[in-house]
Design an enzyme around this catalytic site. Structure first.
Site, mmCIF file in Angstrom:
data_model
loop_
_atom_site.group_PDB
_atom_site.id
_atom_site.type_symbol
_atom_site.label_atom_id
_atom_site.label_comp_id
_atom_site.label_asym_id
_atom_site.label_seq_id
_atom_site.Cartn_x
_atom_site.Cartn_y
_atom_site.Cartn_z
ATOM 1 N N ASP A 33 0.849 -1.192 0.000
ATOM 2 C CA ASP A 33 0.000 0.000 0.000
ATOM 3 C C ASP A 33 0.890 1.249 0.000
ATOM 4 O OD1 ASP A 33 -3.216 0.532 0.963
ATOM 5 O OD2 ASP A 33 -1.807 2.213 1.125
ATOM 6 N N VAL A 103 -11.073 2.703 -3.629
ATOM 7 C CA VAL A 103 -10.684 2.254 -4.966
ATOM 8 C C VAL A 103 -11.663 1.155 -5.409
ATOM 9 C CG1 VAL A 103 -8.875 1.218 -6.373
ATOM 10 C CG2 VAL A 103 -8.255 2.811 -4.538
ATOM 11 N N HIS A 107 -10.085 -5.358 -3.302
ATOM 12 C CA HIS A 107 -8.753 -5.580 -2.735
ATOM 13 C C HIS A 107 -8.882 -5.961 -1.274
ATOM 14 C CE1 HIS A 107 -9.888 -1.322 -2.512
ATOM 15 N NE2 HIS A 107 -9.249 -1.259 -1.351
HETATM 16 P P1 AMP Z 1 -9.814 1.345 0.275
HETATM 17 O O1 AMP Z 1 -10.158 2.518 1.123
HETATM 18 O O2 AMP Z 1 -10.125 0.029 0.970
HETATM 19 O O3 AMP Z 1 -10.420 1.419 -1.101
HETATM 20 O O4 AMP Z 1 -8.247 1.336 0.149
HETATM 21 C C1 AMP Z 1 -7.558 1.838 -0.951
HETATM 22 C C2 AMP Z 1 -6.099 1.740 -0.612
HETATM 23 O O5 AMP Z 1 -5.348 1.878 -1.796
HETATM 24 C C3 AMP Z 1 -5.596 2.826 0.348
HETATM 25 O O6 AMP Z 1 -5.057 2.195 1.510
HETATM 26 C C4 AMP Z 1 -4.540 3.574 -0.461
HETATM 27 O O7 AMP Z 1 -3.445 3.994 0.314
HETATM 28 C C5 AMP Z 1 -4.151 2.534 -1.483
HETATM 29 N N1 AMP Z 1 -3.596 3.065 -2.738
HETATM 30 C C6 AMP Z 1 -4.102 4.055 -3.515
HETATM 31 N N2 AMP Z 1 -3.341 4.238 -4.605
HETATM 32 C C7 AMP Z 1 -2.323 3.330 -4.525
HETATM 33 C C8 AMP Z 1 -1.208 3.025 -5.336
HETATM 34 N N3 AMP Z 1 -0.968 3.687 -6.485
HETATM 35 N N4 AMP Z 1 -0.369 2.042 -4.952
HETATM 36 C C9 AMP Z 1 -0.596 1.375 -3.792
HETATM 37 N N5 AMP Z 1 -1.638 1.606 -2.979
HETATM 38 C C10 AMP Z 1 -2.498 2.581 -3.329
#
Ligand code: AMP
Length: 121
Positions: A33, A103, A107
């Protein structure tokens, strides 16, 4: 919700933006992350286009579902946090807006490398 091909994880899967890769196979990609909340904070995502866990469990094949579940444990072993090796971690999926998902590509978060503490709601 319809799958958005322009979400950030879709771009990572297509190799359009980089990630700090931990593991990849036919079914999953795992990477760190970008904004870690614990000492170890990894993500495990299916390669298929699924918005969230309910979309995945409804529409993915059995092989994809098994692939994702097994992928989580493969990654936990790689990270040295598997319970099989006497450690532990938290696996968590946020689901849709009320679940705090940002996102829109399914995941699992894997938090570990330290005592992650009680769940905070
Ligand atoms: P969620 O709130 O469960 O959708 O989590 C999305 C996660 O994606 C967050 O913890 C972000 O820090 C992570 N994230 C967003 N963009 C990236 C990226 N380019 N590479 C790695 N992690 C990411």
């Amino acid at each position: 919700m319809k799958y958005d091909d322009n979400n950030i994880f879709a771009k990572i899967l297509r190799g359009e933006i980089p990630c700090d890769k931990i593991y990849e196979d036919e079914f999953v990609l795992s990477f760190y992350d970008i904004n870690p909340q614990k000492k170890i904070h990894a993500l495990v995502i299916p390669k298929g286009k699924y918005v969230d866990l309910d979309d995945f469990n409804t529409n993915a094949s059995h092989d994809e579902i098994v692939g994702l579940m097994k992928g989580i444990t493969i990654v936990s072993k790689k990270l040295g946090v598997s319970s099989i090796d006497g450690k532990g971690y938290r696996a968590l999926a946020n689901i849709s807006e009320d679940g705090g998902q940002e996102v829109p590509h399914l995941h699992f978060h894997l938090f570990g490398g330290e005592k992650v503490g009680k769940m905070v709601l």
